[in-house]
Structures are given as C-alpha cells and as structure tokens.
Motif scaffolding. Sequence first.
Motif, PDB file in Angstrom:
ATOM      1  N   LEU A 157      48.537  38.274  23.426  1.00  0.00           N
ATOM      2  CA  LEU A 157      48.624  37.516  24.681  1.00  0.00           C
ATOM      3  C   LEU A 157      47.530  37.952  25.654  1.00  0.00           C
ATOM      4  CD1 LEU A 157      50.731  35.325  25.642  1.00  0.00           C
ATOM      5  CD2 LEU A 157      51.294  36.498  23.503  1.00  0.00           C
ATOM      6  N   GLY A 158      47.237  39.266  25.680  1.00  0.00           N
ATOM      7  CA  GLY A 158      46.193  39.759  26.564  1.00  0.00           C
ATOM      8  C   GLY A 158      44.820  39.248  26.190  1.00  0.00           C
ATOM      9  N   ALA A 159      44.526  39.235  24.881  1.00  0.00           N
ATOM     10  CA  ALA A 159      43.232  38.730  24.422  1.00  0.00           C
ATOM     11  C   ALA A 159      43.108  37.235  24.694  1.00  0.00           C
ATOM     12  CB  ALA A 159      43.063  39.011  22.932  1.00  0.00           C
ATOM     13  N   THR A 160      44.197  36.504  24.497  1.00  0.00           N
ATOM     14  CA  THR A 160      44.189  35.057  24.744  1.00  0.00           C
ATOM     15  C   THR A 160      43.942  34.730  26.210  1.00  0.00           C
ATOM     16  OG1 THR A 160      45.763  34.754  22.916  1.00  0.00           O
ATOM     17  CG2 THR A 160      45.527  32.933  24.473  1.00  0.00           C
ATOM     18  N   ALA A 161      44.416  35.600  27.092  1.00  0.00           N
ATOM     19  CA  ALA A 161      44.316  35.327  28.532  1.00  0.00           C
ATOM     20  C   ALA A 161      42.922  35.564  29.086  1.00  0.00           C
ATOM     21  CB  ALA A 161      45.320  36.199  29.291  1.00  0.00           C
ATOM     22  N   GLN A 162      42.091  36.337  28.386  1.00  0.00           N
ATOM     23  CA  GLN A 162      40.806  36.723  28.961  1.00  0.00           C
ATOM     24  C   GLN A 162      39.915  35.523  29.292  1.00  0.00           C
ATOM     25  OE1 GLN A 162      38.280  39.803  28.292  1.00  0.00           O
ATOM     26  NE2 GLN A 162      39.776  41.330  27.714  1.00  0.00           N
ATOM     27  N   VAL A 163      39.736  34.632  28.344  1.00  0.00           N
ATOM     28  CA  VAL A 163      38.798  33.533  28.550  1.00  0.00           C
ATOM     29  C   VAL A 163      39.246  32.572  29.649  1.00  0.00           C
ATOM     30  CG1 VAL A 163      37.703  31.528  27.476  1.00  0.00           C
ATOM     31  CG2 VAL A 163      37.824  33.695  26.236  1.00  0.00           C
ATOM     32  N   PRO A 164      40.498  32.066  29.635  1.00  0.00           N
ATOM     33  CA  PRO A 164      40.870  31.137  30.714  1.00  0.00           C
ATOM     34  C   PRO A 164      40.820  31.756  32.106  1.00  0.00           C
ATOM     35  CG  PRO A 164      42.778  31.698  29.345  1.00  0.00           C
ATOM     36  CD  PRO A 164      41.573  32.178  28.641  1.00  0.00           C
ATOM     37  N   PHE A 165      41.271  33.001  32.251  1.00  0.00           N
ATOM     38  CA  PHE A 165      41.211  33.629  33.568  1.00  0.00           C
ATOM     39  C   PHE A 165      39.769  33.980  33.933  1.00  0.00           C
ATOM     40  CE2 PHE A 165      45.788  34.535  32.877  1.00  0.00           C
ATOM     41  CZ  PHE A 165      46.266  33.937  34.036  1.00  0.00           C
ATOM     42  N   GLY A 166      38.960  34.315  32.941  1.00  0.00           N
ATOM     43  CA  GLY A 166      37.556  34.574  33.215  1.00  0.00           C
ATOM     44  C   GLY A 166      36.840  33.327  33.679  1.00  0.00           C
ATOM     45  N   ARG A 167      37.098  32.212  33.002  1.00  0.00           N
ATOM     46  CA  ARG A 167      36.465  30.964  33.411  1.00  0.00           C
ATOM     47  C   ARG A 167      36.969  30.527  34.786  1.00  0.00           C
ATOM     48  NH1 ARG A 167      33.460  32.613  30.465  1.00  0.00           N
ATOM     49  NH2 ARG A 167      32.948  31.937  28.348  1.00  0.00           N
ATOM     50  N   LEU A 168      38.255  30.764  35.067  1.00  0.00           N
ATOM     51  CA  LEU A 168      38.786  30.453  36.397  1.00  0.00           C
ATOM     52  C   LEU A 168      38.070  31.274  37.466  1.00  0.00           C
ATOM     53  CD1 LEU A 168      40.901  29.037  38.194  1.00  0.00           C
ATOM     54  CD2 LEU A 168      42.450  30.971  37.707  1.00  0.00           C
ATOM     55  N   SER A 169      37.787  32.545  37.147  1.00  0.00           N
ATOM     56  CA  SER A 169      37.108  33.406  38.120  1.00  0.00           C
ATOM     57  C   SER A 169      35.661  33.000  38.331  1.00  0.00           C
ATOM     58  CB  SER A 169      37.180  34.870  37.672  1.00  0.00           C
ATOM     59  OG  SER A 169      36.286  35.142  36.610  1.00  0.00           O
ATOM     60  N   ASP A 170      35.087  32.212  37.404  1.00  0.00           N
ATOM     61  CA  ASP A 170      33.740  31.677  37.605  1.00  0.00           C
ATOM     62  C   ASP A 170      33.736  30.560  38.660  1.00  0.00           C
ATOM     63  OD1 ASP A 170      32.502  33.345  35.793  1.00  0.00           O
ATOM     64  OD2 ASP A 170      32.632  31.932  34.122  1.00  0.00           O
ATOM     65  N   ARG A 171      34.905  29.984  38.909  1.00  0.00           N
ATOM     66  CA  ARG A 171      34.987  28.823  39.791  1.00  0.00           C
ATOM     67  C   ARG A 171      35.550  29.147  41.175  1.00  0.00           C
ATOM     68  NH1 ARG A 171      36.028  27.155  34.611  1.00  0.00           N
ATOM     69  NH2 ARG A 171      34.909  25.296  33.905  1.00  0.00           N
ATOM     70  N   ILE A 172      36.432  30.145  41.256  1.00  0.00           N
ATOM     71  CA  ILE A 172      37.029  30.506  42.542  1.00  0.00           C
ATOM     72  C   ILE A 172      36.729  31.980  42.822  1.00  0.00           C
ATOM     73  CG2 ILE A 172      38.858  28.811  42.210  1.00  0.00           C
ATOM     74  CD1 ILE A 172      40.774  31.121  41.603  1.00  0.00           C
ATOM     75  N   ASP A 173      37.088  32.433  43.996  1.00  0.00           N
ATOM     76  CA  ASP A 173      36.888  33.840  44.357  1.00  0.00           C
ATOM     77  C   ASP A 173      37.573  34.731  43.317  1.00  0.00           C
ATOM     78  OD1 ASP A 173      36.852  36.383  45.539  1.00  0.00           O
ATOM     79  OD2 ASP A 173      37.007  35.560  47.558  1.00  0.00           O
ATOM     80  N   ARG A 174      36.789  35.590  42.683  1.00  0.00           N
ATOM     81  CA  ARG A 174      37.353  36.434  41.625  1.00  0.00           C
ATOM     82  C   ARG A 174      38.466  37.330  42.160  1.00  0.00           C
ATOM     83  NH1 ARG A 174      33.638  35.577  37.319  1.00  0.00           N
ATOM     84  NH2 ARG A 174      31.436  35.609  37.961  1.00  0.00           N
ATOM     85  N   ARG A 175      38.424  37.655  43.443  1.00  0.00           N
ATOM     86  CA  ARG A 175      39.464  38.498  44.006  1.00  0.00           C
ATOM     87  C   ARG A 175      40.811  37.789  44.008  1.00  0.00           C
ATOM     88  NH1 ARG A 175      35.865  39.993  49.159  1.00  0.00           N
ATOM     89  NH2 ARG A 175      35.536  37.757  48.880  1.00  0.00           N
ATOM     90  N   LEU A 176      40.805  36.459  44.119  1.00  0.00           N
ATOM     91  CA  LEU A 176      42.058  35.711  43.994  1.00  0.00           C
ATOM     92  C   LEU A 176      42.650  35.879  42.599  1.00  0.00           C
ATOM     93  CD1 LEU A 176      41.321  32.349  45.853  1.00  0.00           C
ATOM     94  CD2 LEU A 176      43.014  34.076  46.489  1.00  0.00           C
ATOM     95  N   VAL A 177      41.780  35.859  41.600  1.00  0.00           N
ATOM     96  CA  VAL A 177      42.233  36.064  40.222  1.00  0.00           C
ATOM     97  C   VAL A 177      42.761  37.481  40.051  1.00  0.00           C
ATOM     98  CG1 VAL A 177      41.559  36.001  37.793  1.00  0.00           C
ATOM     99  CG2 VAL A 177      40.587  34.345  39.399  1.00  0.00           C
ATOM    100  N   LEU A 178      42.056  38.463  40.621  1.00  0.00           N
ATOM    101  CA  LEU A 178      42.520  39.845  40.541  1.00  0.00           C
ATOM    102  C   LEU A 178      43.871  40.016  41.236  1.00  0.00           C
ATOM    103  CD1 LEU A 178      39.207  41.832  41.194  1.00  0.00           C
ATOM    104  CD2 LEU A 178      40.477  41.677  39.045  1.00  0.00           C
ATOM    105  N   ILE A 179      44.049  39.368  42.386  1.00  0.00           N
ATOM    106  CA  ILE A 179      45.325  39.442  43.097  1.00  0.00           C
ATOM    107  C   ILE A 179      46.442  38.848  42.240  1.00  0.00           C
ATOM    108  CG2 ILE A 179      46.626  38.545  45.075  1.00  0.00           C
ATOM    109  CD1 ILE A 179      43.993  38.707  46.687  1.00  0.00           C
ATOM    110  N   GLY A 180      46.161  37.680  41.644  1.00  0.00           N
ATOM    111  CA  GLY A 180      47.174  37.036  40.821  1.00  0.00           C
ATOM    112  C   GLY A 180      47.551  37.861  39.604  1.00  0.00           C
ATOM    113  N   LEU A 181      46.535  38.364  38.878  1.00  0.00           N
ATOM    114  CA  LEU A 181      46.797  39.131  37.658  1.00  0.00           C
ATOM    115  C   LEU A 181      47.469  40.465  37.949  1.00  0.00           C
ATOM    116  CD1 LEU A 181      43.463  38.487  35.705  1.00  0.00           C
ATOM    117  CD2 LEU A 181      45.728  37.563  35.159  1.00  0.00           C
ATOM    118  N   SER A 182      46.890  41.231  38.881  1.00  0.00           N
ATOM    119  CA  SER A 182      47.460  42.554  39.166  1.00  0.00           C
ATOM    120  C   SER A 182      48.817  42.435  39.858  1.00  0.00           C
ATOM    121  CB  SER A 182      46.493  43.378  40.023  1.00  0.00           C
ATOM    122  OG  SER A 182      46.151  42.690  41.210  1.00  0.00           O
ATOM    123  N   GLY A 183      48.981  41.414  40.718  1.00  0.00           N
ATOM    124  CA  GLY A 183      50.280  41.208  41.350  1.00  0.00           C
ATOM    125  C   GLY A 183      51.345  40.861  40.332  1.00  0.00           C
ATOM    126  N   PHE A 184      50.995  39.983  39.370  1.00  0.00           N
ATOM    127  CA  PHE A 184      51.950  39.619  38.322  1.00  0.00           C
ATOM    128  C   PHE A 184      52.277  40.821  37.435  1.00  0.00           C
ATOM    129  CE2 PHE A 184      52.822  37.381  34.168  1.00  0.00           C
ATOM    130  CZ  PHE A 184      54.072  36.919  34.530  1.00  0.00           C
TER     131      PHE A 184
END
Length: 441
Positions: free
Chosen positions: A244-271
């Motif tokens: 599951l962790g390996a599968t999540a890398q690409v979609p969240f990485g591509r999402l971080s290319d489009r929005i503030d990466r800190r939002l992605v970090l907040i979402g992932l680390s908060g979850f």
Amino acid sequence: MASVIKIYALFLGSALLMFGGGLQGLLLSVRGAEEGFSLLSLGLIGTGWSVGFVAGSITVPIVVRKVGHIRAFSVMAAIGTVTILLNLLLINDISWILLRALSGFCFAGAAMIVESWLNEVAENKSRGTIFSIYVTINLAASTLGQISMSITGTAGYVPFVLGAISFICAVLPTALTSSPQPRPLSSAKIDVGLLYRTSPVAAIAAFSVGMANGAFGTLAPVYGYEQGLDASGISLLFAVAAILGATAQVPFGRLSDRIDRRLVLIGLSGFAAVIGALTALINPGPNWMMFVLFAAYGFAANPIYAVAVAHANDFAKDGDFAKIAGGMLLILGVGLAIGPAVASLIMGAWSPVGLFIVTSTFHGALAITAWLRMRIRKSVDASERAPFQPMGDKQVTPETIVLDPRADSDSADEPVAHEAPVPEELIETVEEKRDVQDGTI
C-alpha cells in the motif's frame, strides 16, 4: 543492446540484495522476540543497522578508491553473507546488535556499488526511467523477502541460509561484467545548515520519518508477535503495509507536483498520526482490524520522505540538490538510529502498543510544523518545481542521490578541468593500471 543487458543484470543484483535485506530485517525482529530478547535489545538491533548503514555510506567510497569496485563489492557481499550466518550461530542480543551494524555497513557499500554502475550506464534522457524502475524493483524485492518468511518460518536454519544465498548471488552481475569499472563512488555531500535554511519542513520531515518509520520497521514485528501472530501473519502484515505504501507514492507525488507540497505532507503525516493514535487506543488483536490499520499506516507514511525531498528541491538553488539530499540522508539516519531505541523504552514502560505513541507523536509534529510554515512562506509556483521522484526511506545512499535525475543540474555545474594537455606517459600509466584492475593483464 549490451547496455540494456548490463542494466537488467544490475537490477537483478539489486533485487537479490533487497530480497535478502527484507528477509533479514523482519526475521531478526521476530526471531529475537521468540528468543526472549528484551525490547531494548530488539530496538538496539535496529539502531545498529542504521548506524552501520550511515557509516558505510560515508566510508565505503574510500575503500572502493583503494581496491576497486569489483573487489570491494565482493568483500561486502561476502561479509554480509557471513554476518547473517553468524546470526544463526550466535543467538544472543549483544552479538546480534554488533552483527546488525556490520550488516548495515556492508549493505550500504554493496548498494552504492550497484548504483554506481547504474549511474555509469544511464544516459540523461533515460535517467528518470532507470531511477523509477530501480526504486520499484527495490521495494518489490524487499517486500518479497519479507513475504518469504511466511514460507520459511523463523525456526531453524532455513531462513538464515536463504538470506545468505541471496546476498552471495548478488555478487554475480558485477563479478561477471566485462565493462570498465565506473567512476569513483560519490561521498555524501552534507550541509545540514544549508538544508535547514532551504527548507525547515524538509529537515524536520527527515528526522520525523526516521524516528517513526525506524521504530515501526524494527519493532512492529515484535508488536505483531506479542499480539499472537505467527511468522506467516507477521510477514503478510508487513507486506500489506509495504505494498500500500509503494502504491501511494506515485499518486501523492504527482498531486504534490500540482499543489503546495506542504499540504500533501500535512495530509499524509496527519493521517499517519491519526492511524497511530487509533492503534494505540484500540490495540487490536490478531484480526482484520490490525491489517487495516497497518495498511493505512503504510499508505500514509511511506510517501512522506520522497515528498519532503521534492519540497526541499523546490527551494534549492541550482547545483545544491546533492548537498541538500545528503543533509536529509544524515538527518534521516540519525532518526532511524534513535527511533527504535526510544520506542523500545516506551514499549517496555507502557506496553507493546506504545510503539504507536511514538509514530503518532512524530507524524503529528511534522503535520503541525508544515501547517505553521505555510503561514510564513509562500509555495513555489507549480511550473517551477522539479518533478517528484519516488524513493525509499531506509536504503538511500549518496549514489542513490547521484542517480536521481534531479541531480543533473549539480553535475552540470561541476567544472571540467581539461585545459592543460596530459602527457602521453601518464595516459599509458593510467591505462595500464585500469587494465590491471579490470583483470585484463
């Protein structure tokens, strides 16, 4: 065609290394718990690996410069093989802590040499593809190594011998190569101050990931064992989290290319923090709930480090990627070394589920830090960001950083000194030495 064959041979060597490493790491945690090792000893086994890995990343380039790539790789693979066999012969906590440090040292050296060959044959236009395939193969092979414990079990000698076979077979692709040896290995370019000035969030993320995932990787198998899972259940538990962790890398990485990466970090680390807190509160038994929580943890925690590296690179100046990534590597290594020891103390004082208090605390701290930094500093425009690249968070070496296509700007800035002509006698001497190293004389 020859280059393609060479690349896939090196992928095979890396896969064998990672298979043995995945099996050995999980095996020692579970077998140590079965042998009655204290929680502190089990934590220090994880600490030993991280200390040895960082030490190898720093010192192995010196060894390679003295004896060459092929000899150095053979030595690393041989010592790694002997080490896992000694784990079988010397079943006590002190020996395993020391042997685990030696294993981490050898593993770092062997991985760096494989990556050095990949760097040599990779062209700039294909570097991104090669890097992505390399990371994917490593994650898959490590997961397969963990799953193999469900077949071999932990008792007896079979799992140790299987790991030893995997390590020693990894030497074949480099030992049989007829190509010239690659350039000298890269030493870690470390500038922690530059990293923190460039991105405080990335520095804190590296430490938080090291603390949380270092503790999880070493002691979650012990938690599973204490909850009543057998070897097959524990290997499946970790496989679910890894996949599951390996599968999540690409979609969240591509999402971080489009929005503030800190939002992605907040979402992932908060979850991940919420999952850790839920696990600590529920303390599930060996049932479906435990597998769901572990899968959710891997899904959230695994991509964090790669997103943090990308975030740091967004603010880096041209030519600083290697220094910043090297600084993150050092901070990550410190966290990986401290995390298991701290978690083992909390698990001993509280209960085995105290492990998830540690993971929840550090992931929560990262989420809060990223949120605060968003209020202070604006994000880099999406059009100016370097593309995200997936990567692991436990086997990153200086050569991994060089192989990363985002390091191309660093090498482009390096001066090429060829203004003065080189005497023919010196050229002949150098070529003769190279022929001796390659074994052609």
